[in-house]
Write a protein that holds these residues in place. Structure first.
Motif, mmCIF file in Angstrom:
data_model
loop_
_atom_site.group_PDB
_atom_site.id
_atom_site.type_symbol
_atom_site.label_atom_id
_atom_site.label_comp_id
_atom_site.label_asym_id
_atom_site.label_seq_id
_atom_site.Cartn_x
_atom_site.Cartn_y
_atom_site.Cartn_z
ATOM 1 N N MET A 108 0.816 -1.212 0.000
ATOM 2 C CA MET A 108 0.000 0.000 0.000
ATOM 3 C C MET A 108 0.851 1.263 0.000
ATOM 4 S SD MET A 108 -2.943 -1.296 -0.250
ATOM 5 C CE MET A 108 -3.820 0.257 -0.271
ATOM 6 N N TRP A 109 2.107 1.167 0.426
ATOM 7 C CA TRP A 109 2.997 2.328 0.407
ATOM 8 C C TRP A 109 3.238 2.814 -1.014
ATOM 9 C CZ3 TRP A 109 7.781 3.181 -1.838
ATOM 10 C CH2 TRP A 109 8.489 4.318 -1.400
ATOM 11 N N GLY A 110 3.365 1.863 -1.952
ATOM 12 C CA GLY A 110 3.659 2.205 -3.338
ATOM 13 C C GLY A 110 2.662 3.188 -3.948
ATOM 14 N N PRO A 111 1.373 2.807 -4.040
ATOM 15 C CA PRO A 111 0.411 3.728 -4.649
ATOM 16 C C PRO A 111 0.200 5.004 -3.848
ATOM 17 C CG PRO A 111 -0.703 1.793 -3.736
ATOM 18 C CD PRO A 111 0.765 1.500 -3.713
ATOM 19 N N LEU A 112 0.365 4.941 -2.524
ATOM 20 C CA LEU A 112 0.190 6.141 -1.701
ATOM 21 C C LEU A 112 1.315 7.142 -1.906
ATOM 22 C CD1 LEU A 112 -1.060 4.603 1.684
ATOM 23 C CD2 LEU A 112 -2.401 5.970 0.076
#
Length: 291
Positions: free
Chosen positions: A90-94
């Motif tokens: 979830m860190w990637g798209p955020l």
């Protein structure tokens, strides 16, 4: 093997939906998202384990941990490897690093196929050999296009492979084993929830988190069950469905696949198509053998 294929496809579809969930979580940082995901996923995983008679594996692993400190330490390491991946997903798209993370998922099946061949002496079928070839074409083009391997990419490809190898080696590659991963993660999740609390917990927020937990439990549960029922190489190749669906989810969010990216996606999509054909032929053979 058919059960494993079905579990893998369903898991990939759910992960694609979870990628869209990032649009509902912009008020949270990546550690909060990971923490809430762990906290909300555990009860649903336990419920899922109950319905598929996996609670016995939770008990067996607990009995092994009580009598073996080394085994307990390895289960803890497994949990930490998994927690890093839950955070990174979830860190990637955020953070606008979804491309680097998704490239890691493109590389992951190739790493797993290599591990399956070298360490578990697994042989590839003709369909799988051709699928690997086209996947290599796509991944090679992406590496050439981007110009380097980002740390996010390497962390997904190497870290997730290490996680699955460890689970297979110590015999926790079951939903019961994943329950213990979540149990070990829960104190860390509670720390991040308490140290950076959400300003307002509304009904809509609660609904989003419940859905987040339910989907995560179902997706991760199916994914881990697939790893149990499939040979390591085929499990790795089927993992290509996930980054393809993540790419489609990114398009739905508003991103566009550029012309120069087509030589990345088209060969990989064709590799997935070959695996789908092999799975269909295997299903037809099974039906004929039962007649």
């Amino acid at each position: 093997m058919l059960r494993g294929i079905i579990f893998s496809v369903v898991a990939s579809m759910i992960f694609g939906i979870l990628y869209l969930y990032s649009q509902l979580l912009h008020d949270l940082n990546s550690f909060q998202v990971m923490a809430w995901r762990v906290f909300m996923t555990l009860p649903f995983v336990l419920l899922f384990a109950y319905f598929i008679d996996e609670l016995v594996n939770i008990k067996i692993i607990w009995q092994r941990m009580r009598g073996d400190i080394r085994f307990s330490a390895l289960v803890f390491i497994s949990a930490m490897l998994c927690m890093v991946q839950l955070w990174l997903f979830m860190w990637g798209p955020l953070q606008g690093r979804g491309l680097q993370v998704s490239l890691g998922y493109f590389l992951l099946p190739l790493v797993m196929v290599l591990i399956g061949h070298v360490f578990f002496h697994e042989k590839l079928s003709k369909f799988q050999i051709f699928a690997v070839f086209f996947a290599v074409v796509g991944v090679t083009h992406e590496i050439w296009r981007v110009g380097q391997i980002a740390w996010e990419t390497a962390l997904v490809a190497v870290g997730y492979s290490a996680y699955f190898v460890l689970r297979k080696r110590i015999g926790t590659n079951s939903l019961g084993g994943f329950c213990w991963d979540l149990i070990f993660m829960t104190p860390f999740a509670l720390y991040f929830i308490v140290s950076t609390p959400v300003s307002v917990i509304s009904i809509s927020f609660s609904a989003v988190m419940i859905g987040f937990g339910a989907l995560s439990a179902l997706g991760l549960g199916c994914y881990l069950l697939a790893s149990r029922f499939l040979p390591f190489s085929l499990f790795g190749l089927l993992s290509y469905i996930e980054p393809v669906l993540l790419a489609l989810a990114a398009v739905m969010i508003g991103e566009k696949i550029k012309t120069e990216e087509l030589w990345t996606y088209l060969p990989i999509w064709f590799a997935v198509f070959l695996l789908a054909v092999e799975g269909l032929l295997h299903f037809i053979r099974m039906k004929k053998s039962r007649v």
